[in-house]
Scaffold this motif. Structure first.
Motif, PDB file in Angstrom:
ATOM      1  N   ALA A 241      30.556  76.419   6.647  1.00 10.06           N
ATOM      2  CA  ALA A 241      29.724  75.558   5.796  1.00 10.06           C
ATOM      3  C   ALA A 241      29.190  74.372   6.599  1.00 10.06           C
ATOM      4  N   LYS A 245      25.302  73.314   7.279  1.00 11.36           N
ATOM      5  CA  LYS A 245      24.827  71.974   6.931  1.00 11.36           C
ATOM      6  C   LYS A 245      24.132  71.295   8.111  1.00 11.36           C
ATOM      7  N   ALA A 314      25.628  74.287   0.705  1.00 17.10           N
ATOM      8  CA  ALA A 314      25.471  73.677   2.026  1.00 17.10           C
ATOM      9  C   ALA A 314      24.033  73.227   2.250  1.00 17.10           C
TER      10      ALA A 314
END
Length: 453
Positions: A241, A245, A314
């Motif tokens: 994640a 991001k 995300a």
């Protein structure tokens, strides 16, 4: 917000090897001052205003592309939902307006103009009903006009009368454009909780609370995320994640930079950056392939909805950190025809309409670019729209249906539009009857969560 030179160079590298582009810079134009009792005067006012603001839109966007080395895939325009300023029009007059929009779009050099729209989540005026009835002919007699109708919201519930009308409009549009695989339906979206600043067609429109004119940008970048996931290797899901991001943060920064520069060139305000991951039919530019890179054998496997939820979350978190101007839909799109990974999953029998519906509960924006048999009954299409609307209403999120009952096609056939619209395998639809439910009409009341005053 200051942009470091190294950031720009890194983004250019992404455009060269990872399919990164700015998916759209969409100019929103208010038409609320264009109404006149004479329809010819109205159409002239509409045309003149679009030309006045949009005449250099494509030119300036191309100049920014050349300056920064970042591709802008689409330059588009959205307008005030047509039913609002022109509520006194009749069906045939709305079609004249659609043809005016089409001519204006052609003359400023854009491929699509959106906003042939109505907002009927609680009820319909006579003018809104006339506009909905005009949609099939409007889309069949134009090339660039896109239409959308909002039939539900968390605050009002679901207008089943409007849902049925839209199902009828979809069927008729499919028939009128049957010579081109019912392509009119690819330009028609039915919404729940539609947003006012969405830059992505076919569902874009210039909301009534928007300024006179504004520039919104929609980013893309599934290929960049896919490469980042592959490079990350066997990390756990929390670490994965973070990888997503960080990648989205960079994409969002680039998208806002380009959007602001195009707005500045046009001398108009910048609105929002929509951080949606929008796939294309190109290999390596697929949300489906991202889900497989996350560890699924194929889209549709158990865990697909969870993986998509994580991806979507995300995307939103990173975008909000990268920009103070996030808006639009902002999530991961799963249009079947525009995503090779999704197409293959349907062909392999791994992805069904029901699984797609479950996935739409956690992503943007809904059942998108899905082809179904041409003989699917109106009530069944209305039931599909109602189900998707319920997901949006109960979860207080935007959902939508862009469905193609491909005239004369059966399960296993394809509709093929080429370009960004891609091609879609005709999917199976349950033959169970929902007419008794849909034909009750009326409105499904708003849920408890609507009472937030």
């Amino acid at each position: 917000m200051q942009y470091e030179f190294e950031e720009i160079l890194e983004t250019i590298r992404m455009t060269e090897i990872e399919h990164f582009d700015i998916r759209t810079v969409t100019m929103g134009i208010s038409l609320r001052d264009c109404s006149d009792r004479n329809i010819k005067v109205t159409c002239q006012k509409i045309y003149d205003k679009i030309i006045r603001y949009g005449k250099n839109h494509v030119k300036y966007a191309k100049e920014i592309e050349a300056q920064y080395g970042i591709s802008i895939a689409n330059k588009r325009v959205s307008v005030t939902p047509i039913s609002i300023p022109f509520d006194s029009c009749k069906e045939e007059e709305f079609v004249e307006i659609a043809r005016t929009l089409d001519k204006a779009a052609a003359d400023i050099g854009i491929d699509y103009i959106a906003g042939y729209s109505a907002l009927v989540q609680k009820g319909m005026t006579n003018g809104e009903r006339e506009l909905i009835n005009s949609i099939p002919l409007a889309l069949a007699s134009t090339k660039r006009v896109c239409s959308s109708v909002n039939v539900a919201s968390t605050k009002t519930g679901i207008n089943i009368d409007a849902v049925r009308l839209m199902a009828e409009a979809i069927k008729k549009t499919a028939e009128l454009t049957k010579d081109h695989d019912s392509i009119g339906c690819a330009k028609l979206v039915v919404f729940a909780n539609a947003v006012e600043d969405n830059p992505f067609v076919a569902g874009a429109f210039h909301g009534v609370s928007e300024p006179e004119v504004v520039l919104n940008v929609g980013i893309s970048g599934p290929g960049v995320v896919l490469d980042a996931i592959r490079e990350a290797g066997r990390v756990d899901l929390q670490q994965l994640a973070e990888v997503i991001k960080k990648t989205i943060f960079k994409i969002t920064r680039a998208g806002e930079l380009i959007g602001r520069k195009v707005a500045e060139k046009n001398g108009i305000p910048f609105g929002i950056v929509d951080i949606s991951l929008a796939p294309t039919p190109a290999e390596g530019d697929s949300i489906g392939d991202i889900l497989k890179a996350m560890g699924l054998e194929d889209v549709g496997a158990p865990g697909t909805t969870a993986a998509l939820a994580m991806l979507n979350d995300a995307v939103k978190k990173a975008g909000l950190m990268a920009s103070s101007s996030v808006g639009g839909l902002s999530g991961a799109f799963i249009p079947v025809s525009e995503d090779m990974g999704m197409i293959r999953a349907v062909q392999n029998g791994n992805l069904t309409l029901e699984k797609l519906e479950a996935m739409t509960a956690v992503c943007s924006v809904g059942l998108d670019m899905i082809a179904i048999p041409g003989d699917t009954p109106v009530e069944t299409i209305a039931g599909i729209i109602a189900d998707e609307s319920a997901i949006g209403v109960i979860n207080d999120k935007t959902t939508a249906v862009r469905i193609i009952p491909a005239f004369g096609k059966v399960v296993g056939d394809f509709v093929d539009y080429g370009g960004l619209l891609g091609k879609a395998p005709v999917m199976e639809v349950k033959k169970l009857c929902s007419s008794g439910f849909i034909n009750r009409g009326g409105r499904i009341p708003a849920p408890m969560r609507s009472l937030t005053n």
